[in-house]
Design a protein around this motif. Structure first.
Motif, PDB file in Angstrom:
ATOM      1  N   ASN A   1       0.828  -1.224   0.000  1.00  0.00           N
ATOM      2  CA  ASN A   1       0.000   0.000   0.000  1.00  0.00           C
ATOM      3  C   ASN A   1       0.859   1.269   0.000  1.00  0.00           C
ATOM      4  O   ASN A   1       2.093   1.187   0.062  1.00  0.00           O
ATOM      5  CB  ASN A   1      -0.968  -0.004   1.188  1.00  0.00           C
ATOM      6  N   GLY A   2       0.190   2.390  -0.047  1.00  0.00           N
ATOM      7  CA  GLY A   2       0.901   3.662  -0.179  1.00  0.00           C
ATOM      8  C   GLY A   2       1.646   4.071   1.076  1.00  0.00           C
ATOM      9  O   GLY A   2       2.752   4.609   1.004  1.00  0.00           O
ATOM     10  N   THR A   3       1.028   3.834   2.227  1.00  0.00           N
ATOM     11  CA  THR A   3       1.715   4.158   3.476  1.00  0.00           C
ATOM     12  C   THR A   3       2.983   3.322   3.577  1.00  0.00           C
ATOM     13  O   THR A   3       4.066   3.823   3.929  1.00  0.00           O
ATOM     14  CB  THR A   3       0.781   3.883   4.682  1.00  0.00           C
TER      15      THR A   3
ATOM     16  N   ASP B   1      -1.983  11.736   7.388  1.00  0.00           N
ATOM     17  CA  ASP B   1      -2.920  10.656   7.080  1.00  0.00           C
ATOM     18  C   ASP B   1      -2.330   9.255   7.221  1.00  0.00           C
ATOM     19  O   ASP B   1      -2.873   8.302   6.667  1.00  0.00           O
ATOM     20  CB  ASP B   1      -3.465  10.829   5.649  1.00  0.00           C
ATOM     21  N   GLU B   2      -1.213   9.150   7.907  1.00  0.00           N
ATOM     22  CA  GLU B   2      -0.617   7.811   8.051  1.00  0.00           C
ATOM     23  C   GLU B   2      -0.478   7.425   9.518  1.00  0.00           C
ATOM     24  O   GLU B   2       0.350   6.584   9.885  1.00  0.00           O
ATOM     25  CB  GLU B   2       0.704   7.742   7.263  1.00  0.00           C
ATOM     26  N   THR B   3      -1.303   8.057  10.359  1.00  0.00           N
ATOM     27  CA  THR B   3      -1.399   7.683  11.773  1.00  0.00           C
ATOM     28  C   THR B   3      -0.018   7.636  12.431  1.00  0.00           C
ATOM     29  O   THR B   3       0.230   6.816  13.324  1.00  0.00           O
ATOM     30  CB  THR B   3      -2.118   6.314  11.912  1.00  0.00           C
ATOM     31  N   GLY B   4       0.873   8.475  11.954  1.00  0.00           N
ATOM     32  CA  GLY B   4       2.213   8.506  12.542  1.00  0.00           C
ATOM     33  C   GLY B   4       3.061   7.301  12.171  1.00  0.00           C
ATOM     34  O   GLY B   4       4.075   7.034  12.835  1.00  0.00           O
ATOM     35  N   ALA B   5       2.697   6.560  11.123  1.00  0.00           N
ATOM     36  CA  ALA B   5       3.479   5.360  10.749  1.00  0.00           C
ATOM     37  C   ALA B   5       4.955   5.683  10.523  1.00  0.00           C
ATOM     38  O   ALA B   5       5.823   4.967  11.036  1.00  0.00           O
ATOM     39  CB  ALA B   5       2.869   4.687   9.518  1.00  0.00           C
ATOM     40  N   PRO B   6       5.273   6.752   9.771  1.00  0.00           N
ATOM     41  CA  PRO B   6       6.701   7.025   9.583  1.00  0.00           C
ATOM     42  C   PRO B   6       7.416   7.276  10.916  1.00  0.00           C
ATOM     43  O   PRO B   6       8.497   6.743  11.145  1.00  0.00           O
ATOM     44  CB  PRO B   6       6.716   8.275   8.691  1.00  0.00           C
ATOM     45  N   GLU B   7       6.786   8.084  11.797  1.00  0.00           N
ATOM     46  CA  GLU B   7       7.446   8.354  13.084  1.00  0.00           C
ATOM     47  C   GLU B   7       7.599   7.059  13.884  1.00  0.00           C
ATOM     48  O   GLU B   7       8.632   6.790  14.467  1.00  0.00           O
ATOM     49  CB  GLU B   7       6.639   9.356  13.919  1.00  0.00           C
TER      50      GLU B   7
ATOM     51  N   GLN C   1      11.595  -6.088   6.746  1.00  0.00           N
ATOM     52  CA  GLN C   1      11.516  -5.608   8.125  1.00  0.00           C
ATOM     53  C   GLN C   1      10.292  -4.747   8.374  1.00  0.00           C
ATOM     54  O   GLN C   1       9.696  -4.815   9.443  1.00  0.00           O
ATOM     55  CB  GLN C   1      12.756  -4.756   8.452  1.00  0.00           C
ATOM     56  N   VAL C   2       9.942  -3.925   7.377  1.00  0.00           N
ATOM     57  CA  VAL C   2       8.796  -3.036   7.605  1.00  0.00           C
ATOM     58  C   VAL C   2       7.492  -3.681   7.114  1.00  0.00           C
ATOM     59  O   VAL C   2       6.492  -3.000   6.890  1.00  0.00           O
ATOM     60  CB  VAL C   2       9.001  -1.625   6.984  1.00  0.00           C
ATOM     61  N   THR C   3       7.511  -4.989   6.969  1.00  0.00           N
ATOM     62  CA  THR C   3       6.343  -5.829   6.649  1.00  0.00           C
ATOM     63  C   THR C   3       5.722  -5.509   5.285  1.00  0.00           C
ATOM     64  O   THR C   3       4.532  -5.690   5.081  1.00  0.00           O
ATOM     65  CB  THR C   3       5.249  -5.758   7.750  1.00  0.00           C
ATOM     66  N   GLN C   4       6.557  -5.064   4.341  1.00  0.00           N
ATOM     67  CA  GLN C   4       6.029  -4.702   3.015  1.00  0.00           C
ATOM     68  C   GLN C   4       6.528  -5.650   1.920  1.00  0.00           C
ATOM     69  O   GLN C   4       6.537  -5.282   0.750  1.00  0.00           O
ATOM     70  CB  GLN C   4       6.403  -3.254   2.691  1.00  0.00           C
ATOM     71  N   LEU C   5       6.932  -6.857   2.303  1.00  0.00           N
ATOM     72  CA  LEU C   5       7.318  -7.843   1.283  1.00  0.00           C
ATOM     73  C   LEU C   5       6.213  -8.889   1.179  1.00  0.00           C
ATOM     74  O   LEU C   5       6.133  -9.812   1.988  1.00  0.00           O
ATOM     75  CB  LEU C   5       8.649  -8.525   1.645  1.00  0.00           C
TER      76      LEU C   5
END
Ligand SMILES: Cc1ncc(COP(=O)(O)O)c(C=O)c1O
Length: 379
Positions: free
Chosen positions: A95-97, A125-131, A267-271
């Motif tokens: 996804n985009g986030t 709009d990403e609920t602080g995901a990057p932080e 690691q960031v669960t995007q695979l």
């Protein structure tokens, strides 16, 4: 009754009809028109393009090796290299986030911060995901129409080398922006120059990169002009808003930054294990410029919506759209009934400003229905 009817002469018949017509019209202005089947809330609400659905079906015909070691992924990666006119490194994500998080995770230096606009999706709009996931500070700069300037970026240089401050490390821009605006290729090039001169790299959140490309010329030269030619390092390349079911691609134009990406992606669960289903969708989208046709249609529908609503009483609209959204200010007491009839989002609730958005599948009939509803609910 029959007798009475026969006594009415032709003039009286006409008058009686006219009365009935007037009464019916009066009544019908109180009748709620049918809501559009496809609404104007978000391109995220849209359907999947049939060509993409067919590509999913075909990728479903047999087993294939997981985690990207499959022919669809190889082909999609090479299609992206062709699109940018040089070898790029591409990673398919959910996804985009997640695309933004992966991109930024591989770009940030230790103690690094991300500079972005105050309205950036990563900021609001990403609920602080990057932080949370990156453990990095976002430095959000006040924007005009979602855009920031090179001077604003340069204003952060005072922190460089000071051990007590986070180090500006990545500049993240959104194209097209959350306010439906565009940076020109020159504006992006100037922003990239400012960032690079401070030792930073540049990320482009391209959740709607197709709409931007369609608006800026509608071909691969247009795409390259505001990305690779302008100095952008990494792109979150959107698909979900442009006719695919799910999935985005993180594209490293600066291949040096991709070195850690295979590990960080996991690691960031995007695979995703079944990456082929995302790759197959992108292949369908890139084939025969479907991505640009879809986006051009969405953009054109927004222009039509603007034209059909800008003179309506109660609807305050100024700039015509450049991509696929418009942001009218509406009478506050009438917004909820319109929204209940056909859902859409607030964009600046304090200013009573909402967003109406078109998509690849917006149909003129839906647009007409929506406009009828606006006429009915907004005065
Ligand atoms: C500018 C922008 N970036 C990224 C995203 C990605 O969001 P998601 O994680 O919901 O796919 C969106 C979605 O609306 C967006 O508008």
């Amino acid at each position: 009754m029959t007798k009475l009817f026969h006594r009415i002469d032709s003039c009286e018949v006409n008058c009686a009809h006219l009365d009935l017509f007037r009464q019916t019209r009066k009544m019908s202005s109180h009748v709620i028109p049918p809501a559009p089947e496809y609404r104007f809330a978000s391109d995220n609400n849209a359907t999947v393009h049939p060509v993409v659905m067919e590509a999913l079906n075909q990728a479903n015909a047999a087993h294939a090796t997981a985690y990207g070691d499959d022919p669809w992924t190889a082909q999609a990666c090479s299609a992206f290299s062709d699109l940018f006119g040089q070898q790029v490194e591409t990673f398919m994500v959910w996804n985009g986030t997640g695309a933004n998080v992966l991109a930024l995770a591989t770009m940030l230096s230790p103690a690094g911060a991300v500079i972005c606009s105050d309205s950036a999706h990563i900021n609001v709009d990403e609920t602080g995901a990057p932080e949370r996931i990156l453990g990095a500070k976002l430095i959000d700069l006040p924007s005009t129409g979602g855009k920031i300037t090179p001077d604003q970026v340069r204003s952060q240089a005072h922190a460089l080398g000071v051990v007590h401050h986070v180090q500006p490390s990545v500049l993240s821009l959104t194209q097209s922006s959350e306010w439906g605006t565009l940076y020109s290729p020159t504006e992006i090039a100037n922003l990239c120059d400012a960032a690079h001169s401070m030792g930073m790299t540049v990320h482009l959140d391209g959740a709607r990169i197709a709409n931007a490309t369609a608006a800026l010329g509608g071909n691969q030269e247009a795409l390259r002009s505001f990305t690779i030619d302008a100095g952008v390092d990494v792109i979150s390349f959107g698909g979900t808003k442009n006719g695919i079911m799910y999935g985005e691609a993180v594209i490293y134009l600066n291949r040096d930054l991709a070195r850690s990406a295979p590990f960080v992606q996991k690691q960031v669960t995007q695979l995703p294990s079944k990456v082929r289903f995302i790759s197959a969708q992108f292949l369908a989208l890139l084939d025969d410029d479907l991505w640009l046709k879809n986006a051009a249609h969405a953009n054109a529908m927004a222009t039509q919506l603007f034209e059909q609503t800008r003179h309506l009483p109660g609807v305050l609209l100024d700039q015509p759209p450049v991509v696929n959204s418009i942001f009218p200010v509406l009478p506050p007491e009438q917004i909820e009934s319109l929204r209940e009839w056909s859902f859409f989002y607030d964009w600046d609730a304090h200013a009573h400003q909402v967003r109406w958005m078109t998509a690849w599948d917006t149909r003129p009939a839906d647009l007409d229905h929506f406009v009828s509803g606006i006429r009915h609910f907004i005065h």
